[in-house]
Design an enzyme around this catalytic site. Sequence first.
Site, PDB file in Angstrom:
ATOM      1  N   CYS A  35       1.867   8.252  -8.890  1.00  0.00           N
ATOM      2  CA  CYS A  35       2.987   8.364  -7.960  1.00  0.00           C
ATOM      3  C   CYS A  35       4.269   7.793  -8.545  1.00  0.00           C
ATOM      4  CB  CYS A  35       2.685   7.629  -6.665  1.00  0.00           C
ATOM      5  SG  CYS A  35       1.355   8.379  -5.746  1.00  0.00           S
ATOM      6  N   CYS A 105      10.393   2.083  -1.412  1.00  0.00           N
ATOM      7  CA  CYS A 105      10.047   0.840  -2.128  1.00  0.00           C
ATOM      8  C   CYS A 105       9.804  -0.297  -1.143  1.00  0.00           C
ATOM      9  CB  CYS A 105      11.161   0.452  -3.098  1.00  0.00           C
ATOM     10  SG  CYS A 105      11.420   1.646  -4.418  1.00  0.00           S
TER      11      CYS A 105
END
Lengths: 282, 393
Positions: A35, A105
């Site tokens: 990913c 994130c």
Amino acid sequence: MWDYTEKVKDHFYNPRNVGNIANPDGVGEEGSLACGDSLRLMFKLDEKGRIKEAKFQTFGCGSAIASASALTEMIIGKTLEEAEKITNQDIAEYLGGLPPEKMHCSVMGREALEAAIANYRKEDVEALRARKGQVVCECFGVTDNEIVRVIKENQLRSVEEVTNFTKAGGGCRRCHPRIEELIAGVIGVEQKQEAAHPSLKKMSNIQKMKLIEEALEREIKPTLRADGGDLELIDIEGDRVVVALRGMCSSCPSSELTLKKYVESKLREFVSEDIIVEEAKP
Amino acid sequence: MSKPTVYADNNATTMVAPEVVEAMLPFFTGQYGNPSSMHYMAIPAEQAITRAREQVAQLINADPSEIVFTSCGTESDNAAIRGVLAAVPGKKHIITTRVEHPAVRNLCQYLGKNGYRLTELPVDKLGQLDLDELRETLDDDTALVSIMWANNETGVVFPITEIAEMVKSRGAVFHCDAVQAAGKLPLDMQKVPADLLSVSGHKLHAPKGIGVLYVRKGTYFVPLLMGGHQEKGRRGGTENVPYIAGLGKACELAGVHMRDEQTRVKDLRDRLEKELLEKAPDASVNGDRVSRLPNTTSISFKYIEGEAILLMLSAEGIAASSGSACTSGSLEPSHVLRAMGVPFTRVHGSIRFSLSRYTTQEEVSYIVEKMVPVARRLREISPFGRDEQHAQK
């Protein structure tokens, strides 16, 4: 070039609490090499049950490293009950904000923390998986419950936003109809009126049929065909549009729900808010 | 001490050469005439365009009449591909590769969903094509083959003469995106039977906003921009005189520096590559190292992520680029490296250094000096590859 805040840059160039803890009380991992980002978070508690030490390792971009560093600073000194209340928004705010495309994130940080706490509580893997729900985005392995939580916590309203926050939908795009459904589920019906096209309301039947056909040809069918499916327009009665699924769509178990919603949302966008899509009974 | 500017991203864009700026300036100030006008102001503008056309033609050994000025490489690619397809409406098959620049790739994929049959040829681990596969894919329905000369990410150079000959022998039209090759490799249109070729100004020290489409005499081609009679009706729109003059000068300079590019720049690149492979942890080169642009190296640093590397380099004044997902503008990493089968452990940590004739020995040393600790530092932060590191010790 991303417009990172000074705080993000500080936590990226001078990350706090990098490394490992010998015999940690909890360890959580999120993401993967494939990913493009991954985080391992661990903590140790003091005798009063507060996090006395937190360390991380990250494979990822500047904001992934900064988010992880920030998170460790945020949780040190907290009890697990306090720590688990931290949302991805809190992490982003601590950093003075993240670019929209980088919000995932902060989500990765919150998820790693959750996993680490679950690990400490010896929560069983199956239960954790069940809590996460069903995988919606195969490309990045994101589940429906994760997506719904992020939609709620961040008031997301579009697939693009969901992709920015969770990465879901950022690969093959096949799950976009399902994400739209999840958004619709969260925001309910209240927004329906807002998006209505008042000017289109007084269409003649002929006009409406033309618009429906155009939307099917230009927008809907090309998307379905990209996945090996197709659709046939059977009938139009007022606002009721009857379609039949063809190709791969006709044998796909999730088709009925997903496609009906997808076709309906597209027709509502391009034709009229009042459109109701029905599948022709064989 | 302020940090230096070490620009190693010349495949993204280049510095405009001072000589080029100088060649452009008169056409912004005194000589601003429209070359189509019927008065004295038109004359210097028209002369500048004629001169530039000759300079461009000379760089690729073509006839000046075959040079069409456009606004950028992407326009050249669009004009070529759409222009050829419009001219042969009976044929519905397009062949391209999986590693093309988005200007070709996205257009071809769009056409593939809108009435055309699209074949995207795969590449091997080195980023090279299997020409037998191209031969087998060509058929009577093939209208156009569009294959790049050199890859922007890896610098891998395709055997374009052979490809062009093969395509021509099958009666299809051949377009080549030479945006990265022009100015770095000698291009000879007398030897390469391509019908159309795209060039971009800002990759060879001319400014952004100017490009060239080479159209071989006798190629059927419908203009993308229809309008006035400019460019002999092949591209409407008042000529961008200063930029055309600049591009002409840039092509002339590229010809002058071609030897330097092939020798000195190549040596710098080779040194940079060699030292990074030796000194940085788990570094490897992506793509064919033999058939490659002299200025480009794509190096993957295992288990660390490209954007983080770029930010750390940037803080030291070094400009480079990456094929990682975070820098691609989407969540997917480089389609070029993925097509080559570069594993995820390496694809996200790929860094492209692309040099130019302005690059110096000192700059190469500086890049090595800064890059090695950056790779080590990020490796320390990374959760991956610890076992391997310990195993190595």
